[in-house]
Motif scaffolding. Sequence first.
Motif, PDB file in Angstrom:
ATOM      1  N   LEU A 188      38.054 -11.755  10.436  1.00 14.80           N
ATOM      2  CA  LEU A 188      37.295 -10.697  11.111  1.00 14.80           C
ATOM      3  C   LEU A 188      36.318  -9.737   9.523  1.00 14.80           C
ATOM      4  CD1 LEU A 188      38.603  -7.595  12.424  1.00 14.80           C
ATOM      5  CD2 LEU A 188      36.913  -7.078  10.907  1.00 14.80           C
ATOM      6  N   MET A 189      36.921 -10.175   8.037  1.00 16.49           N
ATOM      7  CA  MET A 189      36.377  -9.700   7.224  1.00 16.49           C
ATOM      8  C   MET A 189      34.852 -10.851   7.504  1.00 16.49           C
ATOM      9  SD  MET A 189      36.356  -7.881   4.768  1.00 16.49           S
ATOM     10  CE  MET A 189      34.992  -7.735   4.650  1.00 16.49           C
ATOM     11  N   LYS A 190      34.966 -11.973   7.549  1.00 21.80           N
ATOM     12  CA  LYS A 190      33.849 -12.968   7.421  1.00 21.80           C
ATOM     13  C   LYS A 190      32.792 -12.829   8.727  1.00 21.80           C
ATOM     14  CE  LYS A 190      36.461 -16.366   5.920  1.00 21.80           C
ATOM     15  NZ  LYS A 190      36.875 -18.035   6.088  1.00 21.80           N
ATOM     16  N   THR A 191      33.072 -12.062   9.580  1.00 21.83           N
ATOM     17  CA  THR A 191      31.985 -11.188  10.479  1.00 21.83           C
ATOM     18  C   THR A 191      31.444 -10.227  10.036  1.00 21.83           C
ATOM     19  OG1 THR A 191      33.403 -12.003  11.913  1.00 21.83           O
ATOM     20  CG2 THR A 191      32.328 -10.590  12.954  1.00 21.83           C
ATOM     21  N   LEU A 192      32.191  -9.416   9.059  1.00 26.26           N
ATOM     22  CA  LEU A 192      31.951  -7.991   9.201  1.00 26.26           C
ATOM     23  C   LEU A 192      30.914  -8.468   7.962  1.00 26.26           C
ATOM     24  CD1 LEU A 192      34.342  -5.806   9.325  1.00 26.26           C
ATOM     25  CD2 LEU A 192      33.020  -5.049  10.339  1.00 26.26           C
ATOM     26  N   LYS A 193      30.643  -9.026   7.304  1.00 29.62           N
ATOM     27  CA  LYS A 193      29.904  -9.629   5.675  1.00 29.62           C
ATOM     28  C   LYS A 193      28.302 -10.330   6.483  1.00 29.62           C
ATOM     29  CE  LYS A 193      30.713  -9.419   2.002  1.00 29.62           C
ATOM     30  NZ  LYS A 193      30.567  -8.971   0.736  1.00 29.62           N
ATOM     31  N   LYS A 194      28.953 -10.954   7.975  1.00 30.68           N
ATOM     32  CA  LYS A 194      27.911 -11.434   8.480  1.00 30.68           C
ATOM     33  C   LYS A 194      26.644 -10.488   8.974  1.00 30.68           C
ATOM     34  CE  LYS A 194      30.038 -16.199   8.713  1.00 30.68           C
ATOM     35  NZ  LYS A 194      30.406 -16.802   9.878  1.00 30.68           N
ATOM     36  N   GLN A 195      27.538  -9.937  10.096  1.00 34.56           N
ATOM     37  CA  GLN A 195      27.109  -8.607  10.450  1.00 34.56           C
ATOM     38  C   GLN A 195      27.821  -7.859  10.916  1.00 34.56           C
ATOM     39  OE1 GLN A 195      25.640  -9.850  14.301  1.00 34.56           O
ATOM     40  NE2 GLN A 195      25.592  -7.862  15.352  1.00 34.56           N
ATOM     41  N   GLY A 463      27.634   2.452  -0.973  1.00 30.99           N
ATOM     42  CA  GLY A 463      27.799   0.777  -0.487  1.00 30.99           C
ATOM     43  C   GLY A 463      27.167   0.148  -0.065  1.00 30.99           C
ATOM     44  N   HIS A 464      27.089  -0.126   0.393  1.00 31.80           N
ATOM     45  CA  HIS A 464      25.363  -1.240   1.540  1.00 31.80           C
ATOM     46  C   HIS A 464      26.012  -2.348   3.190  1.00 31.80           C
ATOM     47  CE1 HIS A 464      22.048  -3.928   2.053  1.00 31.80           C
ATOM     48  NE2 HIS A 464      21.774  -2.850   1.473  1.00 31.80           N
ATOM     49  N   MET A 465      25.682  -0.808   3.930  1.00 31.18           N
ATOM     50  CA  MET A 465      26.295  -1.410   5.267  1.00 31.18           C
ATOM     51  C   MET A 465      25.741  -2.595   5.765  1.00 31.18           C
ATOM     52  SD  MET A 465      28.067   1.345   6.193  1.00 31.18           S
ATOM     53  CE  MET A 465      27.578   1.553   8.198  1.00 31.18           C
ATOM     54  N   GLU A 466      24.449  -2.812   5.469  1.00 31.68           N
ATOM     55  CA  GLU A 466      24.248  -4.619   6.090  1.00 31.68           C
ATOM     56  C   GLU A 466      25.239  -5.350   5.190  1.00 31.68           C
ATOM     57  OE1 GLU A 466      19.836  -6.376   7.639  1.00 31.68           O
ATOM     58  OE2 GLU A 466      20.413  -4.747   6.130  1.00 31.68           O
ATOM     59  N   LYS A 467      25.351  -5.411   3.931  1.00 33.84           N
ATOM     60  CA  LYS A 467      25.246  -6.428   3.600  1.00 33.84           C
ATOM     61  C   LYS A 467      26.984  -6.641   2.921  1.00 33.84           C
ATOM     62  CE  LYS A 467      22.134  -6.466   0.195  1.00 33.84           C
ATOM     63  NZ  LYS A 467      21.195  -6.917  -1.457  1.00 33.84           N
ATOM     64  N   PHE A 468      27.773  -5.301   4.346  1.00 32.54           N
ATOM     65  CA  PHE A 468      29.557  -4.643   4.070  1.00 32.54           C
ATOM     66  C   PHE A 468      29.632  -5.092   2.445  1.00 32.54           C
ATOM     67  CE2 PHE A 468      33.577  -4.857   5.727  1.00 32.54           C
ATOM     68  CZ  PHE A 468      33.976  -3.479   6.215  1.00 32.54           C
ATOM     69  N   VAL A 469      29.325  -4.305   1.939  1.00 34.79           N
ATOM     70  CA  VAL A 469      30.267  -4.044   0.300  1.00 34.79           C
ATOM     71  C   VAL A 469      30.034  -3.042  -0.220  1.00 34.79           C
ATOM     72  CG1 VAL A 469      28.895  -6.432  -0.664  1.00 34.79           C
ATOM     73  CG2 VAL A 469      28.070  -3.686  -0.746  1.00 34.79           C
ATOM     74  N   TRP A 470      31.536  -2.361  -0.794  1.00 35.54           N
ATOM     75  CA  TRP A 470      31.374  -0.843  -1.423  1.00 35.54           C
ATOM     76  C   TRP A 470      31.867  -0.828  -2.438  1.00 35.54           C
ATOM     77  CZ3 TRP A 470      30.287   1.935   3.508  1.00 35.54           C
ATOM     78  CH2 TRP A 470      30.382   1.015   4.109  1.00 35.54           C
ATOM     79  N   SER A 471      32.018   0.146  -3.090  1.00 35.83           N
ATOM     80  CA  SER A 471      32.146  -0.022  -4.775  1.00 35.83           C
ATOM     81  C   SER A 471      32.204   1.510  -4.991  1.00 35.83           C
ATOM     82  CB  SER A 471      31.004   0.093  -5.318  1.00 35.83           C
ATOM     83  OG  SER A 471      29.967   0.003  -4.729  1.00 35.83           O
ATOM     84  N   PHE A 472      32.868   1.899  -6.134  1.00 35.01           N
ATOM     85  CA  PHE A 472      32.453   3.380  -6.823  1.00 35.01           C
ATOM     86  C   PHE A 472      30.874   2.999  -7.643  1.00 35.01           C
ATOM     87  CE2 PHE A 472      36.783   3.914  -5.272  1.00 35.01           C
ATOM     88  CZ  PHE A 472      37.002   4.651  -4.831  1.00 35.01           C
TER      89      PHE A 472
END
Length: 570
Positions: A188-195, A463-472
């Motif tokens: 599921l996580m890999k799916t979110l990273k792809k799309q 964060g970056h929605m398209e890349k699915f990365v999150w941070s402070f």
Amino acid sequence: MHSNTSRRTFVKGLAAGGLLGGLGLWRTPVWALGDAGLPNALSGSEFDLFIGETPVNFTGSPRTAMTINGGLPGPLLRWREGDTVTLRVRNRLKDSTSIHWHGILLPADMDGVPGLSFHGIEPGGVYVYRFKVRQNGTYWYHSHSGFQEQSGVYGPLIIDAKEPEPFRYDRDFVVMLSDWTDEDPDSLMKTLKKQSDYYNFHKRTVADFIHDVSDKGWGATVADRTMWAQMNMNPTDIADVSGATYTFLMNGQAPDVNWTGLFRPGEKLRLRLINGSAMTYFDVRIPGLKMTVVAADGLHVKPVTVDELRIAVAETYDVIVEPVAEAYTLFAQAMDRTGYARGTLATHAGLTAAVPALDPRPLVTMDDMGMGGMDHGSMSMDDMAGMDHSAMGMGPMQAHPASEKDNPLVDMQAMTTAPKLDDPGLGLRNNGRKVLTYADLRSAFEDPDGRDPGRTIELHLTGHMEKFVWSFNGVKFSDAEPLRLKYGERIRLVLVNDTMMTHPIHLHGLWSDLEDGNGDFQVRKHTIDMPPGTRRSYRVTADALGRWAYHCHLLYHMEMGMFREVRVEE
């Protein structure tokens, strides 16, 4: 994952309440059977827990869950304030595991976070947790290893108070909400990273465009669509993971299995609401029945009566209800309206009440994200950053850390922010029901510390929605330095949400004392909800030495970088 078509069909059937009954492989946890006495719940001061695998079937397809003592959720643990508890946790998995006692005050080496608190529990190993219980109320516990929490490693926790509580009730029910997926969480996580919008089956259509033109006019509609396109975002993207893959559970039971809590006429019921999901916010109501909120995150608050409340991931609320009819539906719809968890309060087994339809699906607006009030379609992000917002009557522009500038991990920045403590939230405004807001929550005690903060730390949720990365502050955990606090100091933490998503932020080991709009103490919590476009502040007393986790409690956001270490040092 099954095909989208079959999954959509399943979700429609789920909303109609008719596909899950009698699927056979799953046995309800004994404590969740609805008996007020909760037989076979584990109580006392000595506990033996094992984490292993168990076959389950929530959707018609057999799967294997990770479980605690063979149950999903795990056993209800009941402690007594003032006792010293000992919990022996054995690992029967092939991977390392852990248990974190969410919201519990304890020594750092008992907190259960691999890499910070301890090394984790190796396969075949055992870890002994032992600490004194210094609080009371409704809490929960869960794995802090990988995606095990998503797979079923979580359970409810009640701590009975040493002194009488300031409210009366006759019967006590745990209502634990969670989300289950038949998919492997790593996949599921890999799916979110792809799309990242893969699970969003409700994107806007041509029909929506025509409706908006009719309602708002051509220019405003085109400008709005252009801005969203420039940002590579979608206003229907409310939850990263939806009912497209999730089945929403109440005490480990899918909607049409219908968990039932039995009561006698005339009784007052205490419902201990726990959101133990990986990614899902729930909006909870009992049609025809008021709820009086008496505790938040385990601590007493001044009673407030509501029709509905939003419970963020990892939060708990205690409510008192006084049923007069024979049956009521306990309805918990997902914030994105793609499904619901559901149960019944009834005087007799087998009774049901009407299940309400899902509310309309909400849309995120530019105002929600702190970016409203301008013709977004005619200007770039740089143009907007250079505007004088105060001259436009919009209030001062939100400042941002230098680490966000030209950062490929940051796709947006809120421009005007506010605490929004009195906002019911997306999809709950003006719905004809009294909805709990943070402004309604007032601790039943004065500020336990009383000192003014000596310094302020401001952090931006990025964060970056398209890349699915999150941070402070645009910095992922793997690249971030710890936040260092001096033992005994009082600080103010200011959080600014620079994303279009809602984030529940949890600080381990220390209380978070939310401030009101005037900067005064309002309510003590262990998890602070941060909707888009918000700037919220809270005080923290660094009264526990050690290394503590500080993170978004959306599991996939935490794993993708929205995590920091807090070190309390001499």
